[in-house]
Design a protein around this motif. Structure first.
Motif, short mmCIF file in Angstrom:
data_model
loop_
_atom_site.label_atom_id
_atom_site.label_comp_id
_atom_site.label_asym_id
_atom_site.label_seq_id
_atom_site.Cartn_x
_atom_site.Cartn_y
_atom_site.Cartn_z
N ASP A 183 -1.16 2.28 8.48
CA ASP A 183 -2.54 1.92 8.18
C ASP A 183 -3.45 3.15 8.33
O ASP A 183 -3.61 3.68 9.43
CB ASP A 183 -2.99 0.82 9.16
N PRO A 184 -4.03 3.64 7.23
CA PRO A 184 -4.86 4.85 7.31
C PRO A 184 -6.09 4.65 8.21
O PRO A 184 -6.69 5.63 8.63
CB PRO A 184 -5.28 5.10 5.86
N ARG A 185 -6.42 3.41 8.51
CA ARG A 185 -7.59 3.18 9.38
C ARG A 185 -7.30 3.47 10.85
O ARG A 185 -8.23 3.66 11.62
CB ARG A 185 -8.08 1.73 9.27
N ILE A 186 -6.04 3.49 11.23
CA ILE A 186 -5.79 3.81 12.63
C ILE A 186 -4.98 5.10 12.81
O ILE A 186 -4.75 5.54 13.92
CB ILE A 186 -5.16 2.65 13.43
N CYS A 187 -4.57 5.69 11.70
CA CYS A 187 -3.83 6.96 11.83
C CYS A 187 -4.35 7.91 10.75
O CYS A 187 -4.07 7.73 9.55
CB CYS A 187 -2.33 6.71 11.69
N GLY A 188 -5.08 8.92 11.19
CA GLY A 188 -5.69 9.87 10.26
C GLY A 188 -4.68 10.65 9.45
O GLY A 188 -4.98 11.14 8.36
N LYS A 189 -3.45 10.75 9.98
CA LYS A 189 -2.44 11.53 9.27
C LYS A 189 -1.62 10.69 8.28
O LYS A 189 -0.68 11.20 7.67
CB LYS A 189 -1.47 12.14 10.29
N ALA A 190 -1.96 9.41 8.15
CA ALA A 190 -1.20 8.55 7.23
C ALA A 190 -1.22 9.16 5.83
O ALA A 190 -2.21 9.73 5.40
CB ALA A 190 -1.81 7.16 7.21
N ARG A 191 -0.07 9.05 5.15
CA ARG A 191 0.06 9.68 3.82
C ARG A 191 0.27 8.61 2.76
O ARG A 191 1.06 7.68 2.95
CB ARG A 191 1.27 10.63 3.87
N LYS A 192 -0.43 8.78 1.64
CA LYS A 192 -0.29 7.80 0.57
C LYS A 192 1.06 7.97 -0.13
O LYS A 192 1.48 9.10 -0.39
CB LYS A 192 -1.41 7.97 -0.45
N LEU A 193 1.72 6.88 -0.41
CA LEU A 193 3.01 6.94 -1.09
C LEU A 193 2.80 6.65 -2.58
O LEU A 193 2.03 5.75 -2.93
CB LEU A 193 3.96 5.89 -0.49
N ASP A 194 3.47 7.41 -3.44
CA ASP A 194 3.37 7.11 -4.87
C ASP A 194 4.20 5.88 -5.21
O ASP A 194 3.85 5.10 -6.08
CB ASP A 194 3.88 8.29 -5.71
N ARG A 195 5.32 5.76 -4.50
CA ARG A 195 6.22 4.63 -4.71
C ARG A 195 6.74 4.12 -3.40
O ARG A 195 6.92 4.92 -2.47
CB ARG A 195 7.43 5.05 -5.56
N ILE A 196 7.03 2.85 -3.35
CA ILE A 196 7.70 2.30 -2.17
C ILE A 196 8.67 1.22 -2.65
O ILE A 196 8.37 0.49 -3.61
CB ILE A 196 6.69 1.76 -1.13
#
Ligand code: ADP
Ligand code: ASP
Ligand code: MG
Length: 418
Positions: A183-196
């Motif tokens: 969750d990008p709201r609780i982890c600033g380092k979260a990375r967006k995935l192009d595919r999952i």
């Protein structure tokens, strides 16, 4: 005509300006030549408010009336979205669940689809309407009562319509621009995935990543729906967002690909339960009947000196959502009164959270659990319950350490680097 399903979540229809913004995106697809089925959520906060009203009115409420109340939020946004589109010159009509009809089981507040006949919507498209705006999250039971699909259910409505109408794609517009490693709201380092991969998304969703409802991923996987998550606040094109797809179409092969958390967990322990065949059935049978979703279970056998003799006893611990604790306690107390089970004490801890690491790579790489436990130990986070499966490891911890744990695990598995 090619057909698209576009779903807008609560924050994407939170007020009239946002509904207008979403309608612009729909209009653009109509101009590209698509018929569109738009699935809308209630305005953000609305469903919580409605649930609150139900709970304040009736503690152990009748689920049929809960559904009658909480389904109403989506009716408002469906009508408003249709009106906005008409104002923009796009022929649109709104549909509540019963009008389509979206036929479901009568499992109120957790209903499942039975069928979505196409005739009514197809007839409207044939008349020249370009957009059908359907209220998400709701349906109608065989008894003719309004049902809902469980929180976050509009995602599932969207995928079900994509399957039923052979949509080219199912686009889930939300307040983040895709699925992230956590969750990008609780982890600033979260990375967006192009595919999952479907399976990873399924696991993340079922372990708390609310970006997609679990059932929506299951349906997409079963019916081969092209499912995409993208932002309703940014300009988007064919390549935006995250595509949920088959495992074969993924390049990355890390042991862990995401971290999920679930905040609203409770841990219940039955202290000093008799250790005999049938005891688990005697405990969890009544809980199932009461509709309690039991998640993790641990049983600790010990020999206890009990009222003068040594006997094998066990402490049975399980977790369930916090809002089901009252139901769980009632079911267990009734079973105790009926003498089908006995226990010395029932201890409830409502201050826990579940944190999980997920990845299909775990099938072939060992040591994930050990690395997870070491990372938590380094932060002094105590683990209360552990559960594992082929592609996940979950732990129950004190809720106050939840965010810290998510960040520590994200670092430990280097999820910020592709
Ligand atoms: P909507 O109202 O559009 O259905 P939700 O609030 O249900 O939106 O889901 C989107 C939210 O999911 C995001 O705002 C984000 O905080 C949360 N989320 C949790 N885990 C993830 C994840 N792995 N990737 C992206 N978002 C996530
Ligand atoms: N409005 C419902 C909820 O908040 C359904 C949804 O938004 O998907 O759970
Ligand atoms: Mg949602």
């Amino acid at each position: 005509m090619p057909l698209l399903v576009m779903k807008f979540g609560g924050t994407s229809v939170a007020d009239l300006d946002r509904i207008a913004n979403a309608a612009e995106k729909v209009k653009r697809e109509v101009e590209r030549g698509y018929d569109v089925i738009v699935i809308v959520s209630a305005m953000s906060g609305k469903t919580n408010e409605l649930v609150g009203w139900v709970e304040q009115t009736s503690h152990l409420y009748d689920a049929r009336e809960y559904d009658a109340v909480v389904a109403s939020g989506e009716n408002v946004t469906a009508g408003l979205m249709a009106l906005r589109l008409q104002e923009m010159g796009v022929p649109a009509r709104s549909w509540q669940g019963w009008q389509v009809p979206i036929n479901t089981t009568s499992a109120h507040s957790a209903a499942r689809f039975v069928s979505i006949p196409r005739e009514n919507l197809d007839a409207k498209f044939a008349e020249g309407f370009k957009v059908a705006v359907v209220a998400g999250f709701q349906g109608v039971s065989e008894e003719g009562r309004i049902t809902t699909l469980g929180r976050g259910g509009s995602d599932t409505t969207a995928v079900a319509f994509a399957a039923a109408f052979d949509a080219e794609r199912c686009d889930i517009y939300t307040d983040v621009d895709g699925v992230y490693t956590t969750d990008p709201r609780i982890c600033g380092k979260a990375r967006k995935l192009d595919r999952i991969a479907f399976e990873e998304m399924l696991e993340l969703a079922s372990l708390g990543a609310k970006v997609l409802q679990t059932r929506s991923v299951e349906l997409a996987m079963r019916y081969k729906v092209k499912l995409r998550v993208l932002s309703s606040f940014e300009d988007t094109d064919e390549n935006s967002g995250t595509l949920v797809c088959d495992e074969e179409d993924i390049m990355e092969s890390k042991a862990v690909s995401g971290v999920a958390y679930s905040r609203d967990e409770a841990k219940i322990t039955l202290v000093t339960v008799e250790d005999r065949p049938g005891i688990a059935a005697a405990i969890f049978g009544p809980l199932a009947e009461a509709g309690v979703n039991v998640d993790m279970i641990v049983q600790n056998i010990s020999e206890k000196n009990y009222e003068g003799h040594t006997m094998a006893v066990t402490d049975m611990t399980f977790s369930c959502p916090t809002n089901q604790v009252a139901r769980a306690k009632k079911a267990l107390e009734e079973a105790r009164a009926a003498k089908t089970i006995s226990y010395d004490d029932l201890v409830v801890d409502t201050e826990v959270a579940k944190v999980s690491v997920v990845g299909i790579g775990m099938r072939s790489q060992s040591g994930v659990a050990a690395r997870m436990f070491a990372a938590l130990a380094a932060e002094n986070v105590n683990i209360k319950v552990i559960a594992t499966s082929e592609i996940k490891v979950s732990v129950l911890i004190d809720r106050k350490y939840m965010e810290l744990a998510v960040q520590a695990l994200h670092d430990a598995f280097a999820l910020d680097v592709a």
